[in-house]
Scaffold this active site. Sequence first.
Site, PDB file in Angstrom:
ATOM      1  N   ASP A   1       0.800  -1.235   0.000  1.00  0.00           N
ATOM      2  CA  ASP A   1       0.000   0.000   0.000  1.00  0.00           C
ATOM      3  C   ASP A   1       0.829   1.279   0.000  1.00  0.00           C
ATOM      4  OD1 ASP A   1      -2.226  -1.509   0.063  1.00  0.00           O
ATOM      5  OD2 ASP A   1      -2.652  -1.243   2.201  1.00  0.00           O
TER       6      ASP A   1
ATOM      7  N   ARG B   1     -15.830   1.276 -24.301  1.00  0.00           N
ATOM      8  CA  ARG B   1     -16.407   1.105 -22.972  1.00  0.00           C
ATOM      9  C   ARG B   1     -15.756   1.994 -21.922  1.00  0.00           C
ATOM     10  NH1 ARG B   1     -17.428  -5.009 -23.255  1.00  0.00           N
ATOM     11  NH2 ARG B   1     -19.630  -4.902 -23.742  1.00  0.00           N
TER      12      ARG B   1
ATOM     13  N   GLY C   1      -5.918  -0.413  -1.188  1.00  0.00           N
ATOM     14  CA  GLY C   1      -5.590   0.831  -0.482  1.00  0.00           C
ATOM     15  C   GLY C   1      -6.758   1.271   0.386  1.00  0.00           C
TER      16      GLY C   1
ATOM     17  N   GLU D   1      -9.859   1.172  -2.832  1.00  0.00           N
ATOM     18  CA  GLU D   1     -10.929   0.462  -2.111  1.00  0.00           C
ATOM     19  C   GLU D   1     -11.450   1.270  -0.915  1.00  0.00           C
ATOM     20  OE1 GLU D   1      -7.671  -2.494   0.041  1.00  0.00           O
ATOM     21  OE2 GLU D   1      -9.674  -3.255  -0.368  1.00  0.00           O
TER      22      GLU D   1
ATOM     23  N   GLN E   1      -2.802  -8.124  -7.226  1.00  0.00           N
ATOM     24  CA  GLN E   1      -1.917  -6.985  -6.961  1.00  0.00           C
ATOM     25  C   GLN E   1      -0.781  -7.356  -6.012  1.00  0.00           C
ATOM     26  OE1 GLN E   1      -4.563  -3.256  -6.289  1.00  0.00           O
ATOM     27  NE2 GLN E   1      -5.917  -4.994  -6.147  1.00  0.00           N
TER      28      GLN E   1
ATOM     29  N   ARG F   1      25.437 -25.691 -15.323  1.00  0.00           N
ATOM     30  CA  ARG F   1      25.597 -24.706 -16.399  1.00  0.00           C
ATOM     31  C   ARG F   1      25.939 -23.322 -15.873  1.00  0.00           C
ATOM     32  NH1 ARG F   1      21.278 -25.668 -20.812  1.00  0.00           N
ATOM     33  NH2 ARG F   1      22.831 -27.208 -21.388  1.00  0.00           N
TER      34      ARG F   1
ATOM     35  N   GLY G   1      24.024  -1.027 -22.633  1.00  0.00           N
ATOM     36  CA  GLY G   1      24.491   0.003 -21.705  1.00  0.00           C
ATOM     37  C   GLY G   1      25.623   0.826 -22.271  1.00  0.00           C
TER      38      GLY G   1
ATOM     39  N   GLN H   1      15.732  -5.498 -25.220  1.00  0.00           N
ATOM     40  CA  GLN H   1      15.928  -4.633 -24.049  1.00  0.00           C
ATOM     41  C   GLN H   1      15.354  -3.232 -24.248  1.00  0.00           C
ATOM     42  OE1 GLN H   1      20.200  -5.336 -22.523  1.00  0.00           O
ATOM     43  NE2 GLN H   1      20.177  -6.235 -24.540  1.00  0.00           N
ATOM     44  N   GLN H   2      15.162  -2.852 -25.516  1.00  0.00           N
ATOM     45  CA  GLN H   2      14.666  -1.495 -25.773  1.00  0.00           C
ATOM     46  C   GLN H   2      13.160  -1.420 -25.872  1.00  0.00           C
ATOM     47  OE1 GLN H   2      17.437  -1.207 -29.135  1.00  0.00           O
ATOM     48  NE2 GLN H   2      17.676   0.912 -28.511  1.00  0.00           N
TER      49      GLN H   2
END
Length: 749
Positions: free
Chosen positions: A157, A192, A200, A255, A291, A566, A574, A663-664
């Site tokens: 929260d 819609r 919260g 809420e 959430q 492995r 970067g 990554q972009q």
Amino acid sequence: MTQQQNKAIAILTSGGDAPGMNAALRSAVRTALNLKFKVYAIFEGYEGLIRGGNLIQEFNWASVGGILSLGGTAIGTARSMEFQTFEGRLKAAKNLIDRNITNLIVIGGDGSLSGANSLAKKWNQYLEKLLQEKQITPQQAHNNSQLSIVGLVGSIDNDMVNTDMTIGTDSALHRIVEAIDAINDTAASHHRTFIIEVMGRNCGYLALASALATSAEFVLIPENPPAEGWEDDMCELIQNNNMLGRNHSIIIVAEGALDQNGDRITSQYIKDVLSEKINCDARITILGHVQRGGSPSAFDRYMSTVLGYKAVNIFHDKSDNIEAEPKIVGLKNNRLNVFPLADAVKQTKAIPETLKKRDFSSVMALRGGHFEDMYEIFKIFSRALPHKDTTIPKLVNDSKKNIAVINCGWSASGMNTAVKTALRLAIHKGHNILGINNGFSGFLNREISLINNVKLEEYCANGGSFLGTNRDILDKVTFCQLANVIKEYQIDALIMIGGLSGYINVYNIYLSREQHPELKIPIICVPATINNNIPGTEFCIGADTALNTIVNAVDKIKYSSANHRRTFIVEVMGRKCGYLAMMTGLATGAEYIYLPEESLDLEDFQKDIKELNHAFANNRKIALIVRNEEANDIYDTDFLRKLYQRESKGLFDVRTSILGPLQQGGRPTVFDRITAIKLVDKAVDLIDDAFDDKNKDIKFLGLIGGKVISHDIEHFKNMVHVHNDRPKDQWWMKIRDIVKLLSSYRENN
Ligand code: ADP
């Protein structure tokens, strides 16, 4: 034997679980082991502390392996009625004393932290009583005369005073915004209106941040009830929105949303109002427990790691006056903040009472500046609606100006939010916004138009650049042409949203202004690049999205290994800045991170291979190395693969993964959207001021310590390493040692 060896730390998670609790646990356990503490994990919160037995277990280095990417809490959580009684806490005290535990980390919400305070406050009484009842010896009472407590706030929260983000909030926002983006797609297809209820009960942070990030039309939160007659305002907004061509609307309700009388505003009530007043058949979605779940975001992993590390160090150093009273460690303005627990919990717990008394302004003040700023920007956003014009209007008077906006560099998620913010805020201030397509070469080629903002709004939740962007750096001889374009299009100011190439172009404009007076317009640079390599800012728009995309990919790569022994070498972007590599390594628990900021030689690799061989010989299944793409020209990813494979002595095999352009991409995270909004809000303000006092400064903006800061362009060159294209000051390098400490092999400690 060191002094600490007979000292012990215990850690528990309590109350509602929150993503990131595991990262805090892992960090605290390993930091403590490294400092030679004995470490106990208490399972099932205070319930486990009372019951003891195998609910209190000694942990080693490996006990917290593999939990960093998991949601929830690996040691369980519970709510305990018994702990709220003196007798319950007496049993808890006995269990702590039996194990010589004099330091306790509690990770939980305000309830759990109140519990911690109750334990600390009456510690002497528990000692006396246990002594009287001969449950402990005088020696034990002496050894345990002090219980030090550090609280870490685990609550999605974000409802604790004195701290900007609590553990789990950022992850919850990820879940909420993913859901709203998905609902937006279907809402748009069906024309819609959706009412989305988020968590919260007393805190509207999740509702407000997600409303801002998704450009919702209306938001209802407990702290700031809408004015009388809000129902008509809401209906008018929805109708205007439809008239302006947006065919769907989103209303977000916390809420615990309240009206001016302190009565709850329910989702059903909003639905009924829309139906009765404007015949709108809205749909309600209550997001509920989604959430709380899911893998923690990169930020939650980073923040929790740093908090866990600090908590243990407070015990180790006996710093922050820890023996006097329990403390909370939080993050404020991107800095660690240690403050008294009892006071903060008291203030936080008083909020529901203050709400009941309808003293809403006090609650807003307690939430702090960032919350209030977000609320103010949201109000402007929801009023400054898109327009339908498609041709550039002639300027009729001096007060209305043409502000141009341009994207430069590689695309970064959040650029579109930045452009949209410029558009909405400029409209609000009565100016036009012109979009320049395809960076500075597009500027020269007159690729300039009024932004079709209905389209931009639809596009906004996507990655990429709506305007189009490139990395072209203009030759100074073309600045005469550029001056002509500025004159021709009556451009009065420019907002450059992009990476280093954009900054260099703007810097060159600054140097050429005396020759070309048309270039003397206010220009504001807003940092947007996944590399996070711009001076004067801690965060660039797009870096958080890239980081989360990388972290999610690396989580998957790790799981792909099944039962093979492995080592993965993952190469991330970067350029010459190791931010993405370092934060990825931290958030995924990489064993080694190779950065361009640190010189690497063969001896380093030999040492790492030796450690890897040792670990795999002792049953290690998987290892991860994160390498920045330009960490070293000679020892590139393929070289390392061959080297590690050759030297692995058959103990493990090596796979590489070069993540590349994925990554972009990606929908911008909430953090990138809100950063974009805050920075551009400041950019538009500065430009507006520049119009007023005819100040034609060029500035570049940054987010430092949570605040938007502006710098004069003349300082730009001094703040970058010219040959390495990265800032001289890189705040995140300060956590390098923490990352090394947590990830290197110390299993035999
Ligand atoms: P959160 O920590 O998420 O706010 P709760 O409010 O349910 O969750 O608190 C979790 C637990 O903390 C409670 O079940 C109880 O055991 C303990 N607790 C809460 N308040 C107190 C208190 N005032 N004194 C002692 N223990 C408390």
